[in-house]
Write a protein that holds these residues in place. Structure first.
Motif, PDB file in Angstrom:
ATOM      1  N   ASN A 107       0.869  -1.173   0.000  1.00  0.00           N
ATOM      2  CA  ASN A 107       0.000   0.000   0.000  1.00  0.00           C
ATOM      3  C   ASN A 107       0.906   1.223   0.000  1.00  0.00           C
ATOM      4  O   ASN A 107       1.825   1.321   0.810  1.00  0.00           O
ATOM      5  CB  ASN A 107      -0.887   0.020   1.245  1.00  0.00           C
ATOM      6  N   ASP A 108       0.625   2.151  -0.878  1.00  0.00           N
ATOM      7  CA  ASP A 108       1.496   3.318  -1.082  1.00  0.00           C
ATOM      8  C   ASP A 108       0.614   4.549  -1.178  1.00  0.00           C
ATOM      9  O   ASP A 108      -0.117   4.710  -2.148  1.00  0.00           O
ATOM     10  CB  ASP A 108       2.310   3.119  -2.373  1.00  0.00           C
ATOM     11  N   TYR A 109       0.668   5.372  -0.145  1.00  0.00           N
ATOM     12  CA  TYR A 109      -0.216   6.536  -0.075  1.00  0.00           C
ATOM     13  C   TYR A 109       0.600   7.825  -0.029  1.00  0.00           C
ATOM     14  O   TYR A 109       1.696   7.853   0.544  1.00  0.00           O
ATOM     15  CB  TYR A 109      -1.111   6.448   1.164  1.00  0.00           C
ATOM     16  N   TRP A 110       0.001   8.894  -0.582  1.00  0.00           N
ATOM     17  CA  TRP A 110       0.680  10.197  -0.663  1.00  0.00           C
ATOM     18  C   TRP A 110      -0.219  11.315  -0.154  1.00  0.00           C
ATOM     19  O   TRP A 110      -1.438  11.273  -0.322  1.00  0.00           O
ATOM     20  CB  TRP A 110       1.058  10.510  -2.118  1.00  0.00           C
ATOM     21  N   GLY A 111       0.434  12.290   0.470  1.00  0.00           N
ATOM     22  CA  GLY A 111      -0.267  13.511   0.812  1.00  0.00           C
ATOM     23  C   GLY A 111      -0.322  14.455  -0.374  1.00  0.00           C
ATOM     24  O   GLY A 111       0.218  14.163  -1.448  1.00  0.00           O
ATOM     25  N   GLN A 112      -0.939  15.610  -0.154  1.00  0.00           N
ATOM     26  CA  GLN A 112      -1.124  16.566  -1.237  1.00  0.00           C
ATOM     27  C   GLN A 112       0.082  17.472  -1.427  1.00  0.00           C
ATOM     28  O   GLN A 112       0.193  18.162  -2.448  1.00  0.00           O
ATOM     29  CB  GLN A 112      -2.381  17.415  -0.993  1.00  0.00           C
ATOM     30  N   GLY A 113       0.985  17.487  -0.473  1.00  0.00           N
ATOM     31  CA  GLY A 113       2.196  18.280  -0.577  1.00  0.00           C
ATOM     32  C   GLY A 113       2.086  19.631   0.104  1.00  0.00           C
ATOM     33  O   GLY A 113       0.996  20.202   0.220  1.00  0.00           O
ATOM     34  N   THR A 114       3.229  20.131   0.555  1.00  0.00           N
ATOM     35  CA  THR A 114       3.304  21.454   1.158  1.00  0.00           C
ATOM     36  C   THR A 114       4.554  22.156   0.616  1.00  0.00           C
ATOM     37  O   THR A 114       5.617  21.549   0.514  1.00  0.00           O
ATOM     38  CB  THR A 114       3.316  21.378   2.695  1.00  0.00           C
ATOM     39  N   GLN A 115       4.401  23.413   0.269  1.00  0.00           N
ATOM     40  CA  GLN A 115       5.489  24.154  -0.349  1.00  0.00           C
ATOM     41  C   GLN A 115       6.463  24.668   0.693  1.00  0.00           C
ATOM     42  O   GLN A 115       6.050  25.277   1.695  1.00  0.00           O
ATOM     43  CB  GLN A 115       4.940  25.340  -1.154  1.00  0.00           C
TER      44      GLN A 115
END
Length: 120
Positions: A107-115
């Motif tokens: 299972n490989d999950y990602w967040g939306q990112g932060t600059q």
């Protein structure tokens, strides 16, 4: 529903510090390897730091001795303390959760990112 929500990004001057946090929900957090990746404009996404379920850590050479990854299994959070920031650390930083399933798949999950922007 799995969610990884990053926070703590922003603008900082060279030599400054930032602390990123990632709050996870919808997964058995304590069995996942958690990672921080970053992607600068025109470049590939790269691993910055990771921490296993047992607390073992791994860092990119470019951030060793400046960044520290930690996790709090009671709060389902993973943090990235970034010190002595450099302009080349400017990127979108992503939280990642990687877990091995019983069937051998991952299972490989990602967040939306932060600059994160390092600039004077």
């Amino acid at each position: 529903q799995v969610q990884l929500v990053e926070s703590g990004g922003g603008l900082v001057q060279p030599g400054g510090s930032l602390r990123l946090s990632c709050a996870a929900s919808g997964i058995a957090f304590n069995i996942y390897t958690m990672g921080w990746y970053r992607q600068a404009p025109g470049k590939q996404r790269e691993l910055v730091a990771s921490i296993t379920k047992g607390g073992g850590t791994n860092y990119a050479d470019s951030v060793k001795d400046r960044f520290t990854v930690s996790r709090d299994n009671a709060k389902n959070t993973v943090n990235l303390q970034m010190n002595s920031l450099k302009p080349e650390d400017t990127a979108v930083y992503y939280c990642n959760a990687l877990g091995l399933r019983l069937d051998g798949k991952t299972n490989d999950y990602w967040g939306q990112g932060t600059q994160v922007t390092v600039s004077s």
